[in-house]
Scaffold this active site. Structure first.
Site, short mmCIF file in Angstrom:
data_model
loop_
_atom_site.label_atom_id
_atom_site.label_comp_id
_atom_site.label_asym_id
_atom_site.label_seq_id
_atom_site.Cartn_x
_atom_site.Cartn_y
_atom_site.Cartn_z
CE LYS A 173 0.91 -9.64 5.13
NZ LYS A 173 1.56 -9.29 3.89
CD GLU A 180 -0.34 -2.90 2.71
OE1 GLU A 180 0.51 -2.99 1.80
OE2 GLU A 180 -0.24 -3.52 3.79
#
Length: 301
Positions: A173, A180
């Site tokens: 993550k 991102e």
């Protein structure tokens, strides 16, 4: 399956609600009475304390933490450990640093309790769209929790996976969020160039709509940008100040430790830091140097 949820902020409450709608019995605790009432209004059994939450669950218990990364996770574990029993499972669904998860996993293992670290993406849209979950932990713990992940995911077979041992979920993550950062920065820079080309009088919402369908740069982030440009084309009232929640920094640090070149992610993080500089000493010195070697004009405040 029974599940305890600790932390009923917006995302935690939405996850608990999705589980409840999927047929799981969820008991939730949050220090905020308002959050507990909101959860109760959406089919979640509220508990007034951690002890009350644990007492509501049948052994072996599964307790999902949705609390901010950092010391609050350790504080919550300190409070939970005396209440839990060997064979129980604790899931950390927040954005904890993966090395902290490895440390916490070793601590819980000494008490016979399994830690599962679940890197969770999907934000406030997960209630309706499902969450993307990167899960670390033992095979035995994952086997027990499989129905939970199948319910939270977009479908039982998509959007989630057991990616490795304890720590692997939060590590994955972390890198996801670093990617991102880079994607968001590229969109922001591209639209800034389009906006600056004043003689074309481009409708940026229209451009975004065109790119949403068939384009190689279409994505959920573009969908979010499209909505923002529709509601506020000039972005009036939004300060050019971008926060970071830590994962980008961790990703950059890890790239250095592993000798992996990651210039796009690194520069996107630095741009976020730059956005917070209201009075940049570095830029003032750059202007002074340009004036010194070339006589270039200095703009005075």
């Amino acid at each position: 399956m029974e599940l305890g949820m600790v932390g009923l902020g917006r995302m935690g409450a939405n996850m608990a609600q999705r589980l409840s709608q999927g047929g799981h019995a969820v008991t939730g605790f949050d220090p905020s009475a308002q959050a507990r009432q909101h959860a109760a209004d959406h089919g979640i059994t509220p508990a007034g304390s951690l002890a009350a939450l644990v007492s509501e669950l049948s052994a072996p218990r599964a307790v999902w933490l949705m609390v901010p990364a950092g010391t609050i996770v350790d504080d919550t574990l300190d409070a939970l450990l005396p209440l839990l029993s060997p064979g129980d499972i604790v899931i950390d669904g927040g954005n904890s640093y993966y090395k902290d998860s490895i440390r916490r996993g070793a601590r819980l293992e000494q008490a016979g309790i399994a830690l599962v670290d679940c890197g969770t993406s999907g934000g406030v849209w997960g209630l309706t769209e499902g969450y993307s979950m990167m899960v670390g932990g033992s095979d035995a713990a994952l086997a027990q929790l499989k129905p939970v992940f199948e319910t939270l995911a977009p479908s039982p077979t998509t959007g989630w996976g057991h990616v490795g041992p304890v720590g692997a979920g939060h590590f994955t993550k972390m890198v996801h969020n670093g990617i991102e950062y880079g994607m968001m920065q590229a969109y922001a820079e591209g639209f800034a160039i389009l906006e600056r080309k004043a003689d074309f009088k481009l409708d940026l919402h229209q451009v975004a709509r065109v790119w949403q369908h068939g384009s190689v740069v279409r994505s959920w982030l573009l969908d979010i940008a499209t909505d923002a440009l529709k509601e506020n084309p000039t972005l009036a009232g939004i300060a050019p100040y971008v926060e970071d929640s830590g994962e980008g920094r961790w990703t950059v640090a890890e790239s250095l430790d592993l000798n992996v070149s990651a210039p796009v992610i690194t520069l996107s993080l630095l741009e976020r830091l730059r956005s917070r500089e209201k009075d940049s000493y570095a830029d003032k010195l750059l202007a002074a140097m340009r004036n010194g070697f070339g006589g270039h004009r200095i703009t005075r405040e």
